[in-house]
Design a protein around this motif. Structure first.
Motif, PDB file in Angstrom:
ATOM      1  N   TRP A  36       0.830  -1.209   0.000  1.00 46.13           N
ATOM      2  CA  TRP A  36       0.000   0.000   0.000  1.00 46.13           C
ATOM      3  C   TRP A  36       0.864   1.259   0.000  1.00 46.13           C
ATOM      4  O   TRP A  36       0.569   2.224  -0.694  1.00 46.13           O
ATOM      5  CB  TRP A  36      -0.910   0.004   1.218  1.00 46.13           C
ATOM      6  CG  TRP A  36      -2.086  -0.926   1.102  1.00 46.13           C
ATOM      7  CD1 TRP A  36      -2.498  -1.610  -0.019  1.00 46.13           C
ATOM      8  CD2 TRP A  36      -2.998  -1.287   2.131  1.00 46.13           C
ATOM      9  NE1 TRP A  36      -3.605  -2.363   0.253  1.00 46.13           N
ATOM     10  CE2 TRP A  36      -3.943  -2.182   1.568  1.00 46.13           C
ATOM     11  CE3 TRP A  36      -3.109  -0.949   3.477  1.00 46.13           C
ATOM     12  CZ2 TRP A  36      -4.979  -2.735   2.319  1.00 46.13           C
ATOM     13  CZ3 TRP A  36      -4.154  -1.491   4.222  1.00 46.13           C
ATOM     14  CH2 TRP A  36      -5.071  -2.373   3.644  1.00 46.13           C
ATOM     15  N   PHE A  37       1.941   1.245   0.793  1.00 41.29           N
ATOM     16  CA  PHE A  37       2.826   2.406   0.843  1.00 41.29           C
ATOM     17  C   PHE A  37       3.409   2.705  -0.534  1.00 41.29           C
ATOM     18  O   PHE A  37       3.358   3.848  -1.011  1.00 41.29           O
ATOM     19  CB  PHE A  37       3.956   2.176   1.850  1.00 41.29           C
ATOM     20  CG  PHE A  37       5.002   3.251   1.826  1.00 41.29           C
ATOM     21  CD1 PHE A  37       4.813   4.444   2.507  1.00 41.29           C
ATOM     22  CD2 PHE A  37       6.173   3.089   1.090  1.00 41.29           C
ATOM     23  CE1 PHE A  37       5.764   5.456   2.465  1.00 41.29           C
ATOM     24  CE2 PHE A  37       7.130   4.087   1.044  1.00 41.29           C
ATOM     25  CZ  PHE A  37       6.918   5.272   1.731  1.00 41.29           C
ATOM     26  N   GLU A  38       3.970   1.714  -1.186  1.00 40.16           N
ATOM     27  CA  GLU A  38       4.604   1.925  -2.486  1.00 40.16           C
ATOM     28  C   GLU A  38       3.586   2.373  -3.527  1.00 40.16           C
ATOM     29  O   GLU A  38       3.863   3.252  -4.354  1.00 40.16           O
ATOM     30  CB  GLU A  38       5.313   0.648  -2.944  1.00 40.16           C
ATOM     31  CG  GLU A  38       6.521   0.268  -2.115  1.00 40.16           C
ATOM     32  CD  GLU A  38       7.626   1.311  -2.162  1.00 40.16           C
ATOM     33  OE1 GLU A  38       7.675   2.120  -3.119  1.00 40.16           O
ATOM     34  OE2 GLU A  38       8.455   1.337  -1.228  1.00 40.16           O
ATOM     35  N   THR A  39       2.398   1.790  -3.497  1.00 43.17           N
ATOM     36  CA  THR A  39       1.367   2.157  -4.471  1.00 43.17           C
ATOM     37  C   THR A  39       0.915   3.594  -4.267  1.00 43.17           C
ATOM     38  O   THR A  39       0.780   4.365  -5.235  1.00 43.17           O
ATOM     39  CB  THR A  39       0.175   1.196  -4.370  1.00 43.17           C
ATOM     40  OG1 THR A  39       0.626  -0.150  -4.540  1.00 43.17           O
ATOM     41  CG2 THR A  39      -0.862   1.512  -5.436  1.00 43.17           C
ATOM     42  N   LEU A  40       0.686   3.986  -3.022  1.00 39.93           N
ATOM     43  CA  LEU A  40       0.264   5.359  -2.755  1.00 39.93           C
ATOM     44  C   LEU A  40       1.371   6.358  -3.064  1.00 39.93           C
ATOM     45  O   LEU A  40       1.094   7.458  -3.561  1.00 39.93           O
ATOM     46  CB  LEU A  40      -0.177   5.496  -1.298  1.00 39.93           C
ATOM     47  CG  LEU A  40      -1.545   4.919  -0.965  1.00 39.93           C
ATOM     48  CD1 LEU A  40      -1.790   4.936   0.535  1.00 39.93           C
ATOM     49  CD2 LEU A  40      -2.642   5.696  -1.683  1.00 39.93           C
ATOM     50  N   ARG A  41       2.610   5.995  -2.795  1.00 36.75           N
ATOM     51  CA  ARG A  41       3.708   6.908  -3.112  1.00 36.75           C
ATOM     52  C   ARG A  41       3.759   7.181  -4.614  1.00 36.75           C
ATOM     53  O   ARG A  41       4.006   8.317  -5.045  1.00 36.75           O
ATOM     54  CB  ARG A  41       5.047   6.333  -2.630  1.00 36.75           C
ATOM     55  CG  ARG A  41       6.213   7.253  -2.954  1.00 36.75           C
ATOM     56  CD  ARG A  41       7.433   6.964  -2.137  1.00 36.75           C
ATOM     57  NE  ARG A  41       8.006   5.650  -2.404  1.00 36.75           N
ATOM     58  CZ  ARG A  41       9.193   5.257  -1.921  1.00 36.75           C
ATOM     59  NH1 ARG A  41       9.909   6.064  -1.151  1.00 36.75           N
ATOM     60  NH2 ARG A  41       9.645   4.052  -2.184  1.00 36.75           N
ATOM     61  N   GLU A  42       3.481   6.154  -5.409  1.00 43.34           N
ATOM     62  CA  GLU A  42       3.541   6.305  -6.859  1.00 43.34           C
ATOM     63  C   GLU A  42       2.264   6.894  -7.445  1.00 43.34           C
ATOM     64  O   GLU A  42       2.314   7.685  -8.388  1.00 43.34           O
ATOM     65  CB  GLU A  42       3.818   4.943  -7.513  1.00 43.34           C
ATOM     66  CG  GLU A  42       5.163   4.353  -7.178  1.00 43.34           C
ATOM     67  CD  GLU A  42       6.309   5.237  -7.633  1.00 43.34           C
ATOM     68  OE1 GLU A  42       6.203   5.816  -8.736  1.00 43.34           O
ATOM     69  OE2 GLU A  42       7.303   5.355  -6.885  1.00 43.34           O
ATOM     70  N   GLN A  43       1.111   6.554  -6.887  1.00 46.52           N
ATOM     71  CA  GLN A  43      -0.163   6.915  -7.503  1.00 46.52           C
ATOM     72  C   GLN A  43      -0.903   8.046  -6.805  1.00 46.52           C
ATOM     73  O   GLN A  43      -1.890   8.559  -7.339  1.00 46.52           O
ATOM     74  CB  GLN A  43      -1.074   5.682  -7.560  1.00 46.52           C
ATOM     75  CG  GLN A  43      -0.534   4.549  -8.408  1.00 46.52           C
ATOM     76  CD  GLN A  43      -1.480   3.366  -8.458  1.00 46.52           C
ATOM     77  OE1 GLN A  43      -2.606   3.414  -7.971  1.00 46.52           O
ATOM     78  NE2 GLN A  43      -1.013   2.271  -9.050  1.00 46.52           N
ATOM     79  N   GLY A  44      -0.452   8.429  -5.618  1.00 49.46           N
ATOM     80  CA  GLY A  44      -1.144   9.471  -4.866  1.00 49.46           C
ATOM     81  C   GLY A  44      -1.129  10.805  -5.594  1.00 49.46           C
ATOM     82  O   GLY A  44      -0.181  11.136  -6.306  1.00 49.46           O
ATOM     83  N   LEU A  74     -11.133   8.032  -7.236  1.00 45.00           N
ATOM     84  CA  LEU A  74     -10.475   7.515  -6.043  1.00 45.00           C
ATOM     85  C   LEU A  74      -9.618   6.312  -6.431  1.00 45.00           C
ATOM     86  O   LEU A  74     -10.123   5.353  -7.023  1.00 45.00           O
ATOM     87  CB  LEU A  74     -11.526   7.091  -5.006  1.00 45.00           C
ATOM     88  CG  LEU A  74     -10.996   6.579  -3.670  1.00 45.00           C
ATOM     89  CD1 LEU A  74     -10.335   7.711  -2.885  1.00 45.00           C
ATOM     90  CD2 LEU A  74     -12.120   5.941  -2.863  1.00 45.00           C
ATOM     91  N   PRO A  75      -8.309   6.353  -6.149  1.00 51.03           N
ATOM     92  CA  PRO A  75      -7.441   5.233  -6.537  1.00 51.03           C
ATOM     93  C   PRO A  75      -7.930   3.906  -5.952  1.00 51.03           C
ATOM     94  O   PRO A  75      -8.432   3.853  -4.821  1.00 51.03           O
ATOM     95  CB  PRO A  75      -6.084   5.628  -5.945  1.00 51.03           C
ATOM     96  CG  PRO A  75      -6.124   7.108  -5.842  1.00 51.03           C
ATOM     97  CD  PRO A  75      -7.552   7.438  -5.502  1.00 51.03           C
ATOM     98  N   GLU A  76      -7.774   2.878  -6.719  1.00 50.59           N
ATOM     99  CA  GLU A  76      -8.229   1.551  -6.285  1.00 50.59           C
ATOM    100  C   GLU A  76      -7.586   1.147  -4.959  1.00 50.59           C
ATOM    101  O   GLU A  76      -8.226   0.518  -4.109  1.00 50.59           O
ATOM    102  CB  GLU A  76      -7.914   0.515  -7.367  1.00 50.59           C
ATOM    103  CG  GLU A  76      -8.543  -0.847  -7.125  1.00 50.59           C
ATOM    104  CD  GLU A  76     -10.064  -0.821  -7.221  1.00 50.59           C
ATOM    105  OE1 GLU A  76     -10.693  -1.748  -6.662  1.00 50.59           O
ATOM    106  OE2 GLU A  76     -10.618   0.095  -7.843  1.00 50.59           O
ATOM    107  N   VAL A  77      -6.315   1.509  -4.766  1.00 51.08           N
ATOM    108  CA  VAL A  77      -5.642   1.146  -3.516  1.00 51.08           C
ATOM    109  C   VAL A  77      -6.356   1.762  -2.322  1.00 51.08           C
ATOM    110  O   VAL A  77      -6.480   1.130  -1.267  1.00 51.08           O
ATOM    111  CB  VAL A  77      -4.153   1.547  -3.547  1.00 51.08           C
ATOM    112  CG1 VAL A  77      -3.984   3.058  -3.703  1.00 51.08           C
ATOM    113  CG2 VAL A  77      -3.437   1.052  -2.297  1.00 51.08           C
TER     114      VAL A  77
END
Length: 197
Positions: A36-44, A74-77
Motif C-alpha cells: 500500500w505504501f509503495e502504491t500510494l507513493r507512486e499513484q497518490g 479515487l485510486p483503487e488502492v
C-alpha cells in the motif's frame, strides 16, 4: 462515538471523557502495508502548498492529498484501504486525507482538527504506512500531560471527535535520518464539505 470493532492489543491514550484516543499496532500485515505504501507513493495525487506564518509565506513541510470517497477517480488502492479500515472501525467515512513525510525534515505542527469541518461525534482514523514516526499528543489544559507515541507501519490511531477539544497532536521534525512515511486519515465530513477535503 463509533469505536474499534476489535479490541485486541488496543492501547488507550485518553479516556472516554476527554477522548477517547486509542492505538492499535500491527492491524495491517507487513507485506500488505508495504505494498500500500509503495502504491500510494507512486499513484497518490500529491501537492505542495504554502501558508502564512509569522507574517511570511512558508512552504508546508510535507506533501498532501485529499479525496472524497465518492470520487470516481479515487485510486483503487484507497478503496482497498478504506474497506480494510471499515472492518475495524464502525463509522461512515466519506473523506480521505493523505500526508507524505518524505524524511526527518517533514513534520506537522501541534494542532487539532477543526470541529466545524467534521460531523459531530464521528471519529478520525489514522492509518500509518512506511517509516515509524513519533506523534506527540498533548493535553491542552494543565498539567498538559504529553504522550510520545511511535506510529508504526500498519498501525491504526483512532481519535474521538471530542478529543479535538482536549488534545493537540503533531509529528515533529527529527534530528536523525528516517525513511518516508504516509499517513492515511479517514474522516466523516458534512456532505457539503466531503468533496475536496
Amino acid at each position: 462515538m463509533q469505536t474499534l470493532l476489535f479490541e485486541r492489543d488496543v492501547q488507550r491514550i485518553a479516556d472516554d471523557i476527554t477522548g477517547p484516543i486509542t492505538y492499535q499496532p500491527d492491524i495491517v500485515p507487513p507485506s500488505l502495508a508495504a505494498t500500500w505504501f509503495e502504491t500510494l507513493r507512486e499513484q497518490g495525487r500529491w501537492h505542495e502548498s504554502s501558508r502564512m506564518m509569522y507574517e511570511r509565506l512558508v512552504g508546508v513541510p510535507r506533501l498532501h492529498g485529499h479525496y472524497s470517497v465518492s470520487d470516481p477517480a479515487l485510486p483503487e488502492v484507497l478503496r482497498h484501504v478504506l474497506a480494510f479500515v471499515r472492518q475495524h472501525v464502525d463509522a461512515p467515512f466519506n473523506s480521505i486525507g493523505l500526508n507524505f513525510y518524505r524524511d526527518e525534515h517533514d513534520s506537522v505542527a501541534p494542532h487539532n482538527d477543526k470541529l466545524h469541518e467534521l460531523v459531530p461525534h464521528q471519529p478520525i482514523a489514522l492509518l500509518s504506512l512506511g517509516a515509524t514516526r513519533t506523534m506527540i499528543i498533548r493535553r491542552k489544559k494543565p498539567p498538559h500531560l504529553k504522550t510520545e507515541l511511535e506510529l508504526e507501519a500498519g498501525s491504526l490511531l483512532l481519535m474521538g471527535w471530542n478529543a479535538q477539544l482536549h488534545y493537540d497532536h503533531g509529528i515533529p521534525k527529527l534530528p536523525y535520518p528516517v525513511g518516508p512515511r504516509i499517513s492515511v486519515a479517514f474522516r466523516v465530513r458534512p456532505t457539503r464539505n466531503a468533496e475536496g477535503w
